[in-house]
Design an enzyme around this catalytic site. Structure first.
Site, mmCIF file in Angstrom:
data_model
loop_
_atom_site.group_PDB
_atom_site.id
_atom_site.type_symbol
_atom_site.label_atom_id
_atom_site.label_comp_id
_atom_site.label_asym_id
_atom_site.label_seq_id
_atom_site.Cartn_x
_atom_site.Cartn_y
_atom_site.Cartn_z
ATOM 1 N N ASN A 141 -4.621 -6.950 -6.890
ATOM 2 C CA ASN A 141 -3.450 -6.907 -5.991
ATOM 3 C C ASN A 141 -3.517 -8.041 -4.982
ATOM 4 O OD1 ASN A 141 -3.141 -4.499 -7.312
ATOM 5 N ND2 ASN A 141 -3.905 -3.259 -5.640
ATOM 6 N N CYS A 192 -10.130 -3.083 -10.174
ATOM 7 C CA CYS A 192 -9.641 -1.874 -9.495
ATOM 8 C C CYS A 192 -8.254 -2.086 -8.899
ATOM 9 C CB CYS A 192 -10.624 -1.415 -8.422
ATOM 10 S SG CYS A 192 -10.845 -2.616 -7.102
ATOM 11 N N ARG A 222 -10.693 4.206 -1.134
ATOM 12 C CA ARG A 222 -10.174 3.345 -0.048
ATOM 13 C C ARG A 222 -10.433 4.054 1.280
ATOM 14 N NH1 ARG A 222 -5.903 2.049 -4.116
ATOM 15 N NH2 ARG A 222 -5.606 -0.213 -4.122
ATOM 16 N N GLU A 235 -11.236 -10.691 -4.555
ATOM 17 C CA GLU A 235 -9.786 -10.579 -4.327
ATOM 18 C C GLU A 235 -9.225 -11.747 -3.533
ATOM 19 O OE1 GLU A 235 -8.911 -6.890 -2.363
ATOM 20 O OE2 GLU A 235 -10.536 -7.085 -0.950
ATOM 21 N N ARG A 276 2.377 -9.385 -0.564
ATOM 22 C CA ARG A 276 2.638 -8.312 -1.533
ATOM 23 C C ARG A 276 3.541 -7.213 -0.995
ATOM 24 N NH1 ARG A 276 -3.461 -5.694 -1.647
ATOM 25 N NH2 ARG A 276 -2.540 -3.715 -2.228
ATOM 26 N N HIS A 336 0.819 -1.221 0.000
ATOM 27 C CA HIS A 336 0.000 0.000 0.000
ATOM 28 C C HIS A 336 0.845 1.261 0.000
ATOM 29 C CE1 HIS A 336 -3.277 -2.792 0.632
ATOM 30 N NE2 HIS A 336 -3.956 -1.880 -0.020
HETATM 31 C C1 PEP Z 1 -6.718 -4.997 -4.611
HETATM 32 O O1 PEP Z 1 -6.475 -5.840 -3.740
HETATM 33 O O2 PEP Z 1 -6.482 -5.173 -5.821
HETATM 34 C C2 PEP Z 1 -7.303 -3.697 -4.243
HETATM 35 C C3 PEP Z 1 -7.697 -2.838 -5.143
HETATM 36 O O3 PEP Z 1 -7.371 -3.407 -2.924
HETATM 37 P P1 PEP Z 1 -6.111 -2.968 -2.040
HETATM 38 O O4 PEP Z 1 -4.968 -2.743 -2.972
HETATM 39 O O5 PEP Z 1 -6.493 -1.738 -1.299
HETATM 40 O O6 PEP Z 1 -5.925 -4.144 -1.151
HETATM 41 MG MG MG Z 2 -7.337 -5.587 -1.798
#
Ligand code: PEP
Ligand code: MG
Length: 586
Positions: free
Chosen positions: A473, A521, A310, A450, A484, A203
């Site tokens: 993500n 997204c 977010r 996700e 990640r 993030h």
């Molecule tokens: C994702 O996981 O792709 C997403 C958009 O949410 P975040 O990156 O905030 O976990």
């Molecule tokens: Mg996410």
């Protein structure tokens, strides 16, 4: 001497500037060299801080109640003694005299020396005195730093300003930066940043991309090799960081910097062009935002709405105070009003994993809790464990929906019971608003896809939700079991992995078949190397950082979705879809 450091490129472009080193743990220690004629003033500053702490400790000792434990008074005596110990103060002065380190740097440098000596001691009692010396140093550092907790350089007192002369561009160099701190930097003067740790889709990296400044993470030794005020080139395209470049290298990077500015200006002209493919398919390009104030950039970029707000960023940097219902309502309403009638998709809080409520970095989190926070109480799991807070957020969203098109998006859902509990909470929130006579609008409710479990049973989600949004993500993180935020495994974080592509393609296809809206997204949506592939999969809605919209639009304008769709099976069958995509989809 010029040095190069290699890391992961996370935000494009070239930044050239003076390094500002920011310590990410404990007190924020500034590192800079002082000019030789300021040595005695700096030592005086150190002495004043030391004396201030000594007064503070003496006062504490005097005011101890009669029944206070004797250990407390003994500890204060030890701390007072250490404050005047030659190994602390005299040696620190030496760093200032000889090396011209600023007082904070000198003190933390001396702490390192002493900590190592304590670690080597045989005697347990003496070894444990390390904690005392650390506490004493911490107190002096806090006093020196003034507002030690504040990482924002603009808030520093003038005597320790880290800006060389206020004119030159500055780049941020840190071991690690928590997403909450990154948010503070959003409105700061930095033109680029580099960290030692962090993954491409952590993030922290995502917020850096949203700032649209060149950034490199996972550059391991960067904060050790780069010194305060060094000239640094951050190449956000290749992940290279050049420290103190030679004139010729600097010229080359300046040239590249000008080129990318020209390219950016050229792309900007597409802002108001509708995103329609060659075969006449309208494609929705939406913005990802972190705060209502980002809505301006979203509109500027030509986004036709917000695909992901977010909301958890509203909960950060608040020293433990959560935003109440009214404050949240105002934030969501402000975003809606700023978007002038365009839809705004607000995601319920996604707290947890590498986005803790306090300012911990992903690295600190892992060490602090030892467990893997990415698999813990995160997102909807956290919301359902705090039902009062969850309903409060839902009420705020519902109330804001009276002012425009608001859609609610729920993160990380995997289980039917989570779907049921979410809708129960929503029904109760509506009931509470009815009882209070508060108006609210009609909202669509969607789920983030996700977690592989959600993608695999997508039909269940399509039955219950009005729309779905694929969070690539996390889908990549959980499909491939790769944290990640961990640079040690970042080479395995592979969006092109056939398993990931099958889950994404399957989800889009199922949603299109069911006649439900589907968006992507995650960062894949704003990466032009995936645009043809996602269009081939039948995606018509992409949500990304505002700064990425123009480049993606350029791809969309050149695409023929019928031709791409016909080639998709070849790519999905390939062992190496990245190469196949290049060959077939272009
Ligand atoms: C994702 O996981 O792709 C997403 C958009 O949410 P975040 O990156 O905030 O976990
Ligand atoms: Mg996410």
């Amino acid at each position: 001497m010029s040095v190069q450091v290699f890391g992961l490129p996370v935000s494009r472009g070239v930044a050239i500037g003076r390094a500002v080193l920011v310590a990410s743990s404990r007190v924020d220690v500034a590192h800079y060299f002082i000019s030789p004629d300021h040595v005695s003033a700096e030592i005086d500053r150190l002495r004043r801080a030391r004396d201030g702490v000594a007064d503070e400790l003496s006062a504490l000792k005097r005011e101890l109640p009669a029944d206070a434990p004797a250990e407390l008074s003994a500890m204060l005596d030890v701390h007072l003694m250490l404050l005047h110990d030659e190994s602390v103060i005299a040696a620190t002065k030496q760093w200032v005299f000889e090396r011209h380190y600023n007082a904070e740097w000198a003190l933390s440098a001396q702490l390192e020396v002493l900590a190592r000596q304590f670690d080597e001691m045989e005697d347990d009692y003496l070894r444990e005195r390390k904690a005392d010396i650390e506490q004493v140093v911490e107190r002096v550092l806090s006093r020196l730093a003034g507002q030690a907790e504040d990482l924002d350089p603009s808030a520093r007192p003038p005597e320790q300003s880290v800006e060389p002369d206020g004119e030159e561009p500055l780049v941020l160099v840190a071991n690690d930066v928590a997403p909450a701190d990154m948010l503070r930097f959003k409105r700061s003067v930095f033109t680029g940043f580099v960290t030692d740790v962090g993954g491409r889709n952590s993030h922290t990296a995502i917020v850096a991309r949203s700032m649209d400044i060149p950034a490199v993470v996972g550059a391991r030794e960067a904060s050790r090799l780069i010194r305060q005020d060094d000239w640094v080139v951050i190449d956000g395209d290749s992940g290279v960081v050049v420290v103190n470049p030679s004139q010729i290298v600097l010229e080359e990077y300046r040239f590249r910097q000008r080129q990318s500015e020209l390219e950016r200006a050229r792309l900007n002209r597409l802002r108001h062009t509708p995103a329609i493919t060659l075969d006449g398919q309208p494609i929705e390009l939406l913005a990802n935002i972190e705060l209502p104030a980002d809505a301006g950039a979203a509109l500027e970029s030509g986004a036709v709405g917000v695909g992901l707000f977010r909301s958890e960023f509203l909960f950060m940097n608040r020293e433990g105070n959560m935003p109440g219902e009214d404050e949240q309502f105002e934030a969501y309403r402000d975003a809606i009003v700023a978007m002038r009638g365009l839809p705004v998709t607000v995601r319920t809080v996604d707290i947890g994993a590498d986005k803790p409520l306090d300012r911990m970095t992903a690295q600190e989190l892992r060490h602090e809790h030892a467990l893997n926070p990415a698999l813990g109480l995160r997102a909807i799991r956290w919301s359902l464990s705090e039902p009062g807070m969850f309903r409060q957020q839902l009420r705020a969203m519902l109330r804001a929906s009276a002012f425009g098109k608001l859609r609610i998006l729920v993160p990380m859902v995997a289980h039917l019971v989570e779907i049921r509990l979410t809708f129960d909470a929503l029904a109760r929130a509506r009931q509470q608003l009815d009882d209070a006579g508060r108006p609210y609008g009609r909202v669509e409710v969607g789920a983030m896809i996700e977690v592989p479990a959600a993608a695999i049973q997508i039909d269940l989600f399509l039955k219950h939700f009005d729309f779905v949004s694929i969070g690539t993500n996390d889908l990549i993180q959980y499909t491939l079991a790769i944290d990640r935020a961990d640079e040690a495994v970042s080479h395995l974080y592979d969006p092109w992995h056939p398993a990931v592509l099958k889950l994404v393609a399957g989800s889009i296809e199922a949603a299109n078949r069911a006649g439900r809206a589907v968006a992507v997204c995650g960062e894949m949506a704003g990466d032009e190397s995936f645009t043809s592939l996602l269009l081939a999969m039948g995606l018509k809605s992409f949500s990304m950082h505002p700064a990425r919209i123009a480049s993606i639009k350029q791809r969309v304008l050149r695409a023929d979705t019928r031709r791409l769709a016909a080639l998709l099976p070849e790519v999905l069958r390939a062992e190496d879809p990245a190469a196949a995509s290049l060959e077939w989809l272009g």
